[in-house]
Design an enzyme around this catalytic site. Structure first.
Site, PDB file in Angstrom:
ATOM      1  N   ARG A   1       0.962  -1.128   0.016  1.00 37.87           N
ATOM      2  CA  ARG A   1       0.232   0.022   0.063  1.00 37.87           C
ATOM      3  C   ARG A   1       1.136   1.408  -0.086  1.00 37.87           C
ATOM      4  NH1 ARG A   1      -4.396  -0.110   4.399  1.00 37.87           N
ATOM      5  NH2 ARG A   1      -2.489  -0.509   5.510  1.00 37.87           N
TER       6      ARG A   1
ATOM      7  N   LYS B   1       1.242 -17.790   7.609  1.00 41.10           N
ATOM      8  CA  LYS B   1       1.348 -17.877   9.068  1.00 41.10           C
ATOM      9  C   LYS B   1       0.556 -16.696   9.777  1.00 41.10           C
ATOM     10  CE  LYS B   1       3.718 -18.337  13.320  1.00 41.10           C
ATOM     11  NZ  LYS B   1       4.022 -19.107  13.921  1.00 41.10           N
TER      12      LYS B   1
ATOM     13  N   ASP C   1       4.397 -23.561   6.222  1.00 42.36           N
ATOM     14  CA  ASP C   1       5.228 -23.456   7.809  1.00 42.36           C
ATOM     15  C   ASP C   1       6.683 -23.883   7.671  1.00 42.36           C
ATOM     16  OD1 ASP C   1       6.330 -24.327  10.315  1.00 42.36           O
ATOM     17  OD2 ASP C   1       4.115 -25.791  10.645  1.00 42.36           O
ATOM     18  N   HIS C   2       6.881 -22.357   7.968  1.00 43.67           N
ATOM     19  CA  HIS C   2       8.630 -22.364   7.741  1.00 43.67           C
ATOM     20  C   HIS C   2       9.641 -23.447   8.243  1.00 43.67           C
ATOM     21  CE1 HIS C   2       9.084 -19.933  11.276  1.00 43.67           C
ATOM     22  NE2 HIS C   2      10.158 -19.653  11.466  1.00 43.67           N
TER      23      HIS C   2
ATOM     24  N   LYS D   1      12.897 -26.230   6.853  1.00 44.48           N
ATOM     25  CA  LYS D   1      14.400 -26.145   7.587  1.00 44.48           C
ATOM     26  C   LYS D   1      15.420 -27.438   7.750  1.00 44.48           C
ATOM     27  CE  LYS D   1      13.424 -23.716  11.460  1.00 44.48           C
ATOM     28  NZ  LYS D   1      14.113 -22.597  11.970  1.00 44.48           N
TER      29      LYS D   1
ATOM     30  N   GLU E   1      12.431 -20.400  22.680  1.00 45.01           N
ATOM     31  CA  GLU E   1      12.946 -19.166  22.483  1.00 45.01           C
ATOM     32  C   GLU E   1      13.283 -18.463  23.601  1.00 45.01           C
ATOM     33  OE1 GLU E   1      10.089 -17.536  18.594  1.00 45.01           O
ATOM     34  OE2 GLU E   1       9.054 -18.509  19.858  1.00 45.01           O
TER      35      GLU E   1
ATOM     36  N   ASP F   1       0.283 -19.840  18.494  1.00 46.45           N
ATOM     37  CA  ASP F   1       1.073 -19.468  17.529  1.00 46.45           C
ATOM     38  C   ASP F   1       2.035 -20.458  17.322  1.00 46.45           C
ATOM     39  OD1 ASP F   1       2.636 -17.219  16.326  1.00 46.45           O
ATOM     40  OD2 ASP F   1       4.042 -17.612  18.079  1.00 46.45           O
TER      41      ASP F   1
ATOM     42  N   HIS G   1       3.939 -25.532  14.087  1.00 43.75           N
ATOM     43  CA  HIS G   1       5.386 -25.527  13.874  1.00 43.75           C
ATOM     44  C   HIS G   1       5.630 -27.445  14.333  1.00 43.75           C
ATOM     45  CE1 HIS G   1       6.096 -22.295  12.327  1.00 43.75           C
ATOM     46  NE2 HIS G   1       6.040 -21.708  13.092  1.00 43.75           N
TER      47      HIS G   1
ATOM     48  N   LYS H   1       8.335 -18.839  25.391  1.00 39.88           N
ATOM     49  CA  LYS H   1       9.023 -17.374  25.315  1.00 39.88           C
ATOM     50  C   LYS H   1       9.612 -17.420  26.116  1.00 39.88           C
ATOM     51  CE  LYS H   1       7.169 -15.249  21.254  1.00 39.88           C
ATOM     52  NZ  LYS H   1       7.951 -15.658  20.225  1.00 39.88           N
TER      53      LYS H   1
HETATM   54  P1  NAD Z   1       4.016  -6.073   8.608  1.00 36.34           P
HETATM   55  O1  NAD Z   1       3.351  -5.519   9.302  1.00 36.34           O
HETATM   56  O2  NAD Z   1       5.579  -6.028   8.572  1.00 36.34           O
HETATM   57  O3  NAD Z   1       3.977  -5.865   6.534  1.00 36.34           O
HETATM   58  C1  NAD Z   1       2.401  -5.727   6.144  1.00 36.34           C
HETATM   59  C2  NAD Z   1       2.700  -5.449   4.973  1.00 36.34           C
HETATM   60  O4  NAD Z   1       1.487  -5.421   4.341  1.00 36.34           O
HETATM   61  C3  NAD Z   1       3.540  -4.157   4.244  1.00 36.34           C
HETATM   62  O5  NAD Z   1       4.345  -3.978   3.554  1.00 36.34           O
HETATM   63  C4  NAD Z   1       1.801  -2.678   4.339  1.00 36.34           C
HETATM   64  O6  NAD Z   1       2.401  -1.811   3.530  1.00 36.34           O
HETATM   65  C5  NAD Z   1       0.905  -4.662   3.121  1.00 36.34           C
HETATM   66  N1  NAD Z   1      -0.763  -3.985   3.693  1.00 36.34           N
HETATM   67  C6  NAD Z   1      -1.141  -3.830   4.652  1.00 36.34           C
HETATM   68  N2  NAD Z   1      -2.013  -2.929   4.081  1.00 36.34           N
HETATM   69  C7  NAD Z   1      -2.704  -3.840   2.883  1.00 36.34           C
HETATM   70  C8  NAD Z   1      -3.696  -3.611   1.448  1.00 36.34           C
HETATM   71  N3  NAD Z   1      -4.552  -2.919   2.566  1.00 36.34           N
HETATM   72  N4  NAD Z   1      -3.240  -3.361   0.603  1.00 36.34           N
HETATM   73  C9  NAD Z   1      -2.175  -3.460  -0.148  1.00 36.34           C
HETATM   74  N5  NAD Z   1      -0.836  -3.748   0.931  1.00 36.34           N
HETATM   75  C10 NAD Z   1      -0.746  -4.458   2.993  1.00 36.34           C
HETATM   76  O7  NAD Z   1       3.633  -7.524   8.861  1.00 36.34           O
HETATM   77  P2  NAD Z   1       5.168  -8.899   8.385  1.00 36.34           P
HETATM   78  O8  NAD Z   1       5.777  -8.654  10.095  1.00 36.34           O
HETATM   79  O9  NAD Z   1       5.479  -8.879   7.380  1.00 36.34           O
HETATM   80  O10 NAD Z   1       3.935 -10.331   8.127  1.00 36.34           O
HETATM   81  C11 NAD Z   1       3.287 -10.127   7.137  1.00 36.34           C
HETATM   82  C12 NAD Z   1       2.690 -11.749   7.176  1.00 36.34           C
HETATM   83  O11 NAD Z   1       4.011 -12.722   7.709  1.00 36.34           O
HETATM   84  C13 NAD Z   1       1.135 -11.995   8.486  1.00 36.34           C
HETATM   85  O12 NAD Z   1       0.360 -12.605   8.603  1.00 36.34           O
HETATM   86  C14 NAD Z   1       2.247 -12.399   9.546  1.00 36.34           C
HETATM   87  O13 NAD Z   1       1.583 -13.426  10.524  1.00 36.34           O
HETATM   88  C15 NAD Z   1       3.053 -13.477   8.619  1.00 36.34           C
HETATM   89  N6  NAD Z   1       4.404 -13.479   9.697  1.00 36.34           N
HETATM   90  C16 NAD Z   1       5.400 -12.856   9.319  1.00 36.34           C
HETATM   91  C17 NAD Z   1       6.934 -12.924  10.357  1.00 36.34           C
HETATM   92  C18 NAD Z   1       7.638 -12.329  10.518  1.00 36.34           C
HETATM   93  O14 NAD Z   1       8.327 -12.359  11.240  1.00 36.34           O
HETATM   94  N7  NAD Z   1       7.229 -11.255  10.457  1.00 36.34           N
HETATM   95  C19 NAD Z   1       6.828 -14.543  10.326  1.00 36.34           C
HETATM   96  C20 NAD Z   1       6.416 -15.598   9.959  1.00 36.34           C
HETATM   97  C21 NAD Z   1       4.520 -15.498   9.614  1.00 36.34           C
END
Ligand code: NAD
Length: 482
Positions: A51, A148, A177-178, A182, A216, A235, A240, A331
């Site tokens: 966005r 996830k 599921d990362h 691994k 963790e 979670d 996992h 955690k």
């Molecule tokens: P984040 O909040 O950092 O990023 C979200 C992204 O979505 C941003 O790029 C934002 O611009 C975009 N976004 C939000 N609303 C939007 C819209 N309406 N249209 C288009 N783009 C939009 O989130 P994150 O930590 O990167 O997590 C993303 C996904 O991955 C989530 O489902 C989270 O549960 C999953 N996840 C994240 C991690 C992690 O380590 N960060 C680990 C496992 C899973």
């Protein structure tokens, strides 16, 4: 040692949420490594879609910084990194409206593999799937990758599966599921099914019990309020730990093909004995001299969500009846350490006399840190003085065994390339995810109905007292979290 690289044809990969934390920290660095290894061919396009009001130059700048920060010590050379960044572009797309979708369609080619990575919050998974359908972006060679959490419970997971099924065939859906990406987790399958040594012993006749630990040392930190809506069971356990349990407990699939493997995992989940809410141990970490308590970090003083869970799980099938699987995850524990330990039964009779000290054979598969395997075996203590027995570790660290300069790929490197190759073996099928929720839901529901309060545990400890009791009652002990 140079890793073998299986080439793929040029592809288009769209990362929804390309500016987000996961994309910057994991997905794009992983792709950069694959590019540097020659696996991502010239002509492939990686398109960030989010966005934020950015253009391609701004996105490239952002990712250049992210690579600097997250590629780590053995980063690819500067030239590879810069050629990788040149392959990136950006389209501003709003998942929740029609803005930008026509532009995105214009950026894609018809005749190549097209992958859409949903790296956005789960509330956008459904809307993005619907927009991909509405804007005719789905070709026969299209795949989607769903992060996830896949649902919050059985009902929401089922609804999400139905939404995705309205636009995609199951063969196009890659639920990530990362843990499955691994190296050590894949090695579990190699150890079991590429060696004759273990499989004959891999059952309740010879295995006393199995411990699966994912510990963790970090707390919930900045993710507090978000984490508080899920907790350790949702979670970590539902996905996992459940996947790890499946890989240990499943029957040998007849081949290493996606549905052959996933059919066997599903059978394990369906054979899990129900666990009542009262049998499961949950905990919340308290404050330490330099660390805040769980309740402070989630900003909810009366939260009943768990940051720790321990469970004893039985599997009702011929192979495993009578061998408990103990799972724990939490955690703010003593260290960041994940392992699977398979403890074998004692030999039926000691020829060395009653007093000989027995230590059961244990096969430990370390997922992190220092990925590797240890097998504890009894030997004779060297020197005179009769037959004194001693248990020693046959220890293998993958880094040592495979050579110092062998880069152990990050899970995302493997998984993203599997998406491009069209290999779903290491991704969860819809029915598997639903079965896992069907098993965890009643436990979580039981806690909610009883307004169950998690026990407290000290930060950087090995978890709550009740978890120790869970083992003591069975005359067993958790392995130390080091
Ligand atoms: P984040 O909040 O950092 O990023 C979200 C992204 O979505 C941003 O790029 C934002 O611009 C975009 N976004 C939000 N609303 C939007 C819209 N309406 N249209 C288009 N783009 C939009 O989130 P994150 O930590 O990167 O997590 C993303 C996904 O991955 C989530 O489902 C989270 O549960 C999953 N996840 C994240 C991690 C992690 O380590 N960060 C680990 C496992 C899973």
């Amino acid at each position: 040692m140079v890793a073998r690289v299986i080439p793929v044809d040029p592809f288009d990969l769209v990362i929804f949420g390309g500016t987000g934390d996961l994309a910057r920290r994991k997905i794009l660095p992983a792709l950069c490594r694959r590019f540097a290894d020659g696996q991502m061919p010239e002509g492939s396009r990686i398109i960030g879609a989010a966005r934020a009001a950015l253009d391609t130059d701004g996105f490239r700048q952002m990712i250049r910084k992210a690579l600097d920060e997250f590629l780590g010590e053995d980063a690819p050379d500067a030239d590879s990194q810069s050629r990788f960044v040149d392959a990136l572009s950006y389209v501003k797309v709003d998942a929740a409206s029609d803005d930008g979708w026509a532009d995105l369609r214009g950026a894609l080619r018809e005749d190549v593999v097209r992958a859409f990575y949903f790296s956005v919050g789960p509330s956008l998974f459904g809307p993005i799937a619907a927009q991909l359908g509405a804007f005719n972006l789905v070709t026969p060679e299209t795949r989607i990758v769903v992060e996830k959490p896949f649902g919050h419970d059985l009902e929401t997971a089922r609804a999400l599966n139905q939404t995705l099924a309205a636009h995609f065939d199951e063969t196009q859906i890659y639920r990530i599921d990362h843990y499955l990406g691994k190296e050590t987790v894949q090695n579990l399958m190699a150890v079991r099914f590429a060696n004759i040594l273990f499989e004959p012993l891999w059952n309740s006749r010879f295995v006393d019990h199995v411990q699966i630990t994912v510990a963790e040392s970090v707390g919930v930190g900045g993710r507090g309020p978000y984490y508080d809506k899920s907790g350790a069971m949702r979670d970590m356990v539902q996905n996992h730990l459940m996947q790890l349990l499946c890989l240990i407990a499943m029957e040998p699939p007849h081949c290493f093909e996606p549905d052959a493997v996933r059919d066997e995992k599903l059978k394990v989940i369906n054979a899990l004995d129900p666990v009542s809410a009262g049998e499961a141990v949950r905990g919340q970490y308290t404050a330490g001299p330099n660390s805040a308590s769980y309740l402070t970090e989630v900003e909810t003083p009366d939260s009943l969500t768990e940051s720790y869970v321990a469970l004893k799980v039985g599997i009702s099938n011929w192979r495993w009846k009578g061998t408990p699987f103990y799972l724990r995850t939490g955690k703010r524990l003593r260290s960041r350490s994940s392992e699977i330990a398979i403890t074998f039964r004692d030999p039926p009779h000691s020829i060395f006399g009653e007093g000989a000290p027995w230590r059961a054979n244990v096969l430990v598969i370390r997922l992190q840190p220092d990925e590797g395997m240890t097998l504890r075996v009894m030997i004779k203590e060297p020197g005179p003085g009769g037959m004194r027995l001693k248990d020693v570790a046959l220890d293998m660290s993958f880094a040592d065994a495979l050579g110092e300069d062998m880069h152990i790929p990050d899970a995302y490197e493997r998984l993203i390339m599997d998406v491009i190759r069209g290999n779903q073996t290491l991704f969860m099928r819809g029915d598997e995810v639903e079965a896992a929720w069907a098993w965890t839901d009643p436990i979580i529901d039981g806690w909610r109905k009883a307004a169950d309060k998690p026990s407290e545990y000290d930060p950087f400890s090995s978890g709550p007292e009740d978890a120790l009791m869970l083992m003591h009652r069975d005359g067993r002990k958790w392995r130390e979290i080091r």
